[in-house]
Motif scaffolding. Structure first.
Motif, short mmCIF file in Angstrom:
data_model
loop_
_atom_site.label_atom_id
_atom_site.label_comp_id
_atom_site.label_asym_id
_atom_site.label_seq_id
_atom_site.Cartn_x
_atom_site.Cartn_y
_atom_site.Cartn_z
N HIS A 290 0.48 -0.94 0.28
CA HIS A 290 0.09 0.17 -0.24
C HIS A 290 1.04 1.45 -0.15
O HIS A 290 0.54 2.03 -0.91
N PHE A 350 -0.04 2.65 7.06
CA PHE A 350 -1.39 1.48 6.81
C PHE A 350 -1.61 0.24 7.97
O PHE A 350 -1.79 -0.81 7.81
N VAL A 354 -6.32 -0.10 5.11
CA VAL A 354 -6.72 1.58 4.18
C VAL A 354 -7.21 2.63 4.91
O VAL A 354 -7.16 3.56 4.80
N ALA A 357 -5.91 4.27 7.32
CA ALA A 357 -4.98 5.45 6.97
C ALA A 357 -5.51 6.95 6.81
O ALA A 357 -5.61 7.90 6.17
#
Length: 429
Positions: A290, A350, A354, A357
């Motif tokens: 990510h 992360f 997600v 975040a």
């Protein structure tokens, strides 16, 4: 952020483009609840690469293709692809034995690996069978890049075709013939009793949708060809650059390379292949992927267009034909949402997933798009990257070649202009 603000107007030849980085505007455009912002029309050379497939189509055409793709790239279908991805990974890494302690351009290696994977998993063919198609796609990509900033006059360009236009038409015709051969092969196997169906992969589902079911629901050969072109390109090119940038970042940040390796060895050991259950437990690897996608998103922009009528977006009244461009790379490097260390590689952003975040900005992370037209191959790409990285980390540590020059370039994806040359070091086990 630009000094001109979060939204500003620029011109591409005689076409106006509104650049958007405001999160609320981004969400409104990409969720598109009122169907006001269809996909922006592609130029002729790009259209030859993607056709009118899932990336570009609208309405019922898009809905049918999306339904097939959702089924082909989710759930049990994805699990069934894992052995093939592993087999392709084994083939790639087997060839690396000759490069231990030497320099290797892994960007080139991953091009072969990702094409091998998409050829087998989505089309039931080998890398060699797909090689001709891949080469034609590469040539079309070169034509698109070369002509990307040329402004054409609509009437004149139809009468006076350039050398590149003629070559593009030839490649497009030849590529269609190649796909038709593969489609005919599926139909002939069923007709001759060599198979019980058209196959359970993406191509098989497309061919089934062409030949079975209600007449009104069937799809044409042209639809299949366009979807094949889209998935051949998108299915390997984006994952190729993703894995490349992961290795680049881990070659610099040795502590994260070791963290990722420790996790892989804890879950899979030194010699066991990745498993579906194990892939879901790779938390550190997922964080690294990510953060790589944040720093180096494969697609640097997302484009939409105002088509049927003028619409209001925030405080702006947008006229028809206006193109809207969301610069993913700018959104991913926005200090207002990611902090002063926005340009640093920090996978711990992360650590809680997600959604956590993105609490401060739910439109601040767009590597797979947002809304109903987000990337259907997201889980496919994540699995493919995790498998490749796990198998590499089990066998090798790696460092940047002393001669490496960092030159990311935006072609159709964000890629290293001079490749990625690494030195491989075999790890003892």
């Amino acid at each position: 952020m630009s000094e001109t603000g979060r939204s500003f107007l620029q011109w591409y030849g005689n076409e106006a483009q509104l650049i958007i980085t405001d999160p609320e505007m981004i969400k409104e455009v990409l969720n598109d609840k009122q169907k006001s912002y269809p996909k922006a029309k592609l130029g002729s050379h790009l259209l030859r690469i993607f056709g009118n497939g899932l990336v570009t189509s609208e309405g019922q055409r898009w809905a049918k293709s999306r339904k097939i793709a959702n089924f082909a790239f989710h759930g049990d279908s994805l699990k069934n692809m894992i052995p093939t991805m592993i087999e392709c990974g084994e083939k790639m890494i087997e060839g690396w034995k000759n490069y231990e302690g030497k320099e290797l351009d892994v960007f080139k290696e991953f091009k072969v690996y990702t094409l091998d994977v998409i050829s087998h998993t989505a089309f039931g063919s080998s890398y060699q069978q797909g090689k001709n198609i891949f080469q034609m796609l590469q040539q079309l990509t070169d034509l698109s890049i070369r002509n990307g900033y040329k402004i054409k006059l609509p009437i004149i360009s139809k009468i006076l075709k350039s050398k590149d236009d003629i070559e593009g038409e030839r490649l497009e015709k030849r590529m269609k013939e190649c796909f038709m051969e593969i489609i005919r092969g599926r139909e002939e196997k069923l007709k001759n009793g060599e198979a019980e169906g058209y196959g359970n992969d993406f191509l098989g589902m497309l061919v089934k949708a062409k030949n079975e079911g209600e007449e009104s629901e069937r799809i044409s050969e042209d639809v299949i060809v366009d979807e094949c072109k889209t998935f051949y390109f998108a299915g390997h090119e984006t994952t190729n650059v993703l894995i490349t940038w992961i290795l680049f970042l881990l070659s610099i940040h040795k502590e994260w390379q070791q963290k990722a390796r420790n996790e892989v060895l804890r879950i899979f050991g030194h010699h066991n292949n990745p498993t579906s259950e194990g892939l879901s437990r790779l938390k550190t690897m997922t964080m690294i992927i990510h953060e790589t996608l944040r720093l180096y998103p494969p697609a640097m922009t997302v484009s939409r267009q105002v088509v049927e009528k003028e619409v209001r977006l925030g405080s702006l009244l947008l006229p028809t034909t206006l193109q809207l461009t969301i610069p993913t790379i700018a959104v991913h490097h926005d200090k207002a949402f990611w902090g002063e260390d926005v340009h640093e590689f920090k996978p711990e952003r992360f650590s809680d997933g997600v959604s956590k975040a993105m609490e401060r900005n739910s439109a601040g992370y767009l590597p797979f798009g947002l809304g109903p037209r987000n990337c259907v191959g997201m889980n496919f790409a994540m699995n493919e990257a995790k498998i490749a990285m796990s198998m590499i980390l089990q066998k090798y540590s790696f460092t940047l070649s002393p001669g490496y020059a960092h030159m990311p370039i935006q072609l159709l994806t964000t890629c290293p202009q001079q490749g990625l040359h690494l030195i491989l070091h075999s790890i003892s086990n």
